[in-house]
Design an enzyme around this catalytic site. Structure first.
Site, PDB file in Angstrom:
ATOM      1  N   LYS A 233      14.267   8.405  12.454  1.00  0.00           N
ATOM      2  CA  LYS A 233      14.884   8.689  13.753  1.00  0.00           C
ATOM      3  C   LYS A 233      13.970   9.701  14.463  1.00  0.00           C
ATOM      4  O   LYS A 233      14.057  10.901  14.217  1.00  0.00           O
ATOM      5  CB  LYS A 233      16.293   9.246  13.575  1.00  0.00           C
ATOM      6  CG  LYS A 233      17.079   9.362  14.893  1.00  0.00           C
ATOM      7  CD  LYS A 233      16.806  10.693  15.575  1.00  0.00           C
ATOM      8  CE  LYS A 233      17.414  10.730  16.963  1.00  0.00           C
ATOM      9  NZ  LYS A 233      16.906  11.888  17.750  1.00  0.00           N
ATOM     10  N   GLU A 308      12.999  21.493   7.073  1.00  0.00           N
ATOM     11  CA  GLU A 308      11.962  22.383   7.597  1.00  0.00           C
ATOM     12  C   GLU A 308      12.466  22.843   8.948  1.00  0.00           C
ATOM     13  O   GLU A 308      12.444  22.096   9.923  1.00  0.00           O
ATOM     14  CB  GLU A 308      10.622  21.644   7.689  1.00  0.00           C
ATOM     15  CG  GLU A 308       9.435  22.565   7.910  1.00  0.00           C
ATOM     16  CD  GLU A 308       9.043  22.656   9.367  1.00  0.00           C
ATOM     17  OE1 GLU A 308       9.447  23.655  10.007  1.00  0.00           O
ATOM     18  OE2 GLU A 308       8.368  21.748   9.869  1.00  0.00           O
ATOM     19  N   CYS A 342       6.800  25.421  15.051  1.00  0.00           N
ATOM     20  CA  CYS A 342       7.710  26.243  14.248  1.00  0.00           C
ATOM     21  C   CYS A 342       6.982  27.364  13.520  1.00  0.00           C
ATOM     22  O   CYS A 342       7.626  28.280  13.005  1.00  0.00           O
ATOM     23  CB  CYS A 342       8.457  25.361  13.248  1.00  0.00           C
ATOM     24  SG  CYS A 342       7.371  24.319  12.274  1.00  0.00           S
ATOM     25  N   GLU A 439      13.152  32.294  18.414  1.00  0.00           N
ATOM     26  CA  GLU A 439      11.914  31.574  18.703  1.00  0.00           C
ATOM     27  C   GLU A 439      11.781  31.360  20.205  1.00  0.00           C
ATOM     28  O   GLU A 439      12.643  30.732  20.820  1.00  0.00           O
ATOM     29  CB  GLU A 439      11.924  30.200  18.013  1.00  0.00           C
ATOM     30  CG  GLU A 439      11.506  30.224  16.572  1.00  0.00           C
ATOM     31  CD  GLU A 439      11.352  28.819  16.020  1.00  0.00           C
ATOM     32  OE1 GLU A 439      10.232  28.424  15.669  1.00  0.00           O
ATOM     33  OE2 GLU A 439      12.375  28.107  15.934  1.00  0.00           O
TER      34      GLU A 439
END
Length: 539
Positions: A233, A308, A342, A439
């Site tokens: 996906k 992750e 990330c 972030e």
């Protein structure tokens, strides 16, 4: 228990029944927030996009249907979702918007294919993966162009991602033949004890938009090598690269059903993957919030999970660091992919004795970064992925400046318009500001001061995240001490880009579970079976 993803779908999906490519480039076709941008720039970039899309379409790599059981398929209700070029706001393609029914069929296809694929020899799987790798490399330029078109990163960076992403397929092809078991010395003379490693089964792979090829190959390569089959996906923001990679997998001869791709309605697709008892593993790269939902949803059927998730990477510059090396490494760690990774340096901790010197050198270097369309010459920073990304950057920066942070460079939308944002450096950041806790996922470098090594380690570890981290020092002793003390899965010492297919990638704390890449990543797709052979007495 199926977990609903509706509240986590951050982009409202425009469902349309048409499937035509590249509508006319006119300002009224753009989202309202983009209509103010320079018409001349729009016209120039649009011509490039049209030409590239046309070439990709002719080559057969511009796919707009999902892949189920080896067949390209429209959504069952005919709905589509538009994919946009973030550099211009114009539509590139309308792709099939799939949901629960299509996903269930993809799962069934993967389950049927698993019965035979898992029984092929390691050598057979290795050969087919190698063919896939060769095709990815043979079409490197087209894949890179497609990636830049839908994701926005500079073409040079896209080419680098194809190399990086294909590397996971090559490594997996080689490692397929090295999935060894064990023979354990038995405690009794008439017994023999064996350990076998066998594929876990059907894998649901959910991937993000920031690395639309590598985040797929990093999961699918080892899964196939181990004998698993997959349902992918991809992000609805960047499905075209995933579909092109899947087409090359088909061309490589990977059997029908071993690789399936469904995209579109994220809540329905996610719920179907979680609810199915035939899906034995979920692997996900993305936000911590969604990762927690997947982890909870996997509990009902006790699936194996690899996650992750988000990061809050510290980049620590000690006073004994080589300033030139530190600036170069910080640029790579912070501004790669417009800060949308990330493992981007989210907090740059600089020892107070060299703070001013380093800040000046960094500002001078960032000032020279060229921003523009990913297809532009010498461009090193493209647009952010969408308007929501720009809004997040603006919100975090506003919070920081309201609490005393000082913008040293940039700090606003770029004159190019659309979702372009100026490369930014902001000083005097502290731990009370949101930009040091969340972030930023954009081209903003927040500088923080520290006094001692102990202070740096304390500040760096003061977060729920634990993915990437960076240290710049010329002291061997310090590099060892700090690397061991940092609560992070990845530590780069005097280097800003450390990811590679031959090394493990993954985080501590709320940055995830498991590892990807290297021999350790192979184990994530295997079950360990113990076999005891008894009554081995002489006949």
């Amino acid at each position: 228990m199926a977990i609903s993803f509706a509240a986590l779908n951050l982009r409202s999906m425009a469902l349309r029944s048409s499937s035509k490519l590249l509508p006319r480039s006119s300002s009224h076709l753009l989202p309202i927030h983009m209509q103010h941008s320079a018409p001349l720039l729009t016209r120039k970039i649009s011509v490039d996009a049209r030409s590239i899309a046309s070439q990709l379409n002719s080559s057969g790599l511009l796919k707009t249907q999902g892949l189920i059981g080896g067949k390209w398929s429209d959504s069952y209700d005919g709905k589509t979702i538009q994919v946009y070029n973030p550099a211009t706001g114009e539509s590139i393609a309308d792709v099939a918007c799939m949901g629960r029914k299509e996903t269930n069929d993809a799962i069934a296809s993967a389950y049927d294919a698993y019965k035979s694929w898992s029984k092929t020899t390691a050598a057979e799987r290795s050969k087919l993966l190698r063919k896939w790798y060769d095709l990815l490399m043979a079409h490197k330029e087209q894949l890179a162009q497609l990636m830049t078109l839908e994701q926005g990163k500079p073409l040079k960076d896209s080419m680098g991602e194809v190399n990086y992403g294909a590397g996971f397929i090559e490594f997996s092809a080689e490692e397929a033949k090295r999935i060894y078991g064990d023979i354990i010395p038995a405690p009794m003379s008439d017994r023999r004890l064996f350990v076998l490693k066998q594929p876990v089964g059907v894998v649901g792979a959910i991937t993000p938009w920031n690395f639309p090829l590598a985040m797929i190959t990093r999961k699918v390569g080892p899964a196939l090598a181990c004998g698993c089959t997959v349902v992918i996906k991809p992000s609805e923001l960047t499905p075209l690269t995933a579909l092109a990679a899947a087409e090359l997998a088909v061309q490589a001869g990977i059997p029908a059903g071993a690789v399936n791709v469904v995209m579109g309605n994220a809540p329905e697709i996610g719920d179907a993957l979680l609810a199915s008892t035939q899906v034995r593993k979920i692997t996900f790269t993305g936000s911590t919030a969604v990762g927690k939902k997947l982890m909870a949803g996997s509990a009902e059927t006790v699936k194996k999970v690899s996650l992750e998730l988000g990061g809050n990477a510290p980049c620590i510059i000690f006073d004994d660091a080589d300033i030139d090396v530190a600036v170069k490494g910080t640029l790579a760690a912070k501004y790669r992919n417009s800060g949308q990774t990330c493992v981007c340096a989210n907090r740059i901790l600089v020892q107070e004795g060299i703070y001013d010197k380093f800040a000046k050198a960094l500002v001078d270097a960032v000032r020279n970064m060229k921003v523009g369309s990913g297809f532009g010459e010498d461009v090193v920073q493209g647009p952010l992925i969408n308007e929501a990304a720009v809004n997040k950057v603006e919100t975090l920066l506003q919070d920081a400046t309201s609490k005393g942070a000082k913008v040293m460079l940039g700090g606003k939308r770029h004159s190019l318009g659309f979702t372009f944002y100026e490369p930014t450096v902001v000083g005097d950041v502290n731990s009370d500001m949101r930009i040091s806790r969340e972030e930023v996922f954009g081209p903003v470098a927040p500088l923080m001061r520290f006094k001692t090594e102990e202070d740096a380690i304390r500040i760096a570890n003061d977060t729920n995240a634990g993915l990437g981290s960076y240290v710049f020092t010329n002291s061997i002793q310090r590099s060892w001490r700090v690397a061991e003390a940092l609560e992070y899965g990845l530590v780069g010492i005097n280097e800003g880009v450390i990811s590679t297919e031959v090394a493990p990638f993954g985080g501590f704390k709320q940055s995830g579970l498991g590892r990807e890449g290297s021999k350790y990543g192979m184990d994530e797709y295997l079950e360990i079976k113990y076999v005891c052979l008894g009554n081995m007495k002489k006949e």
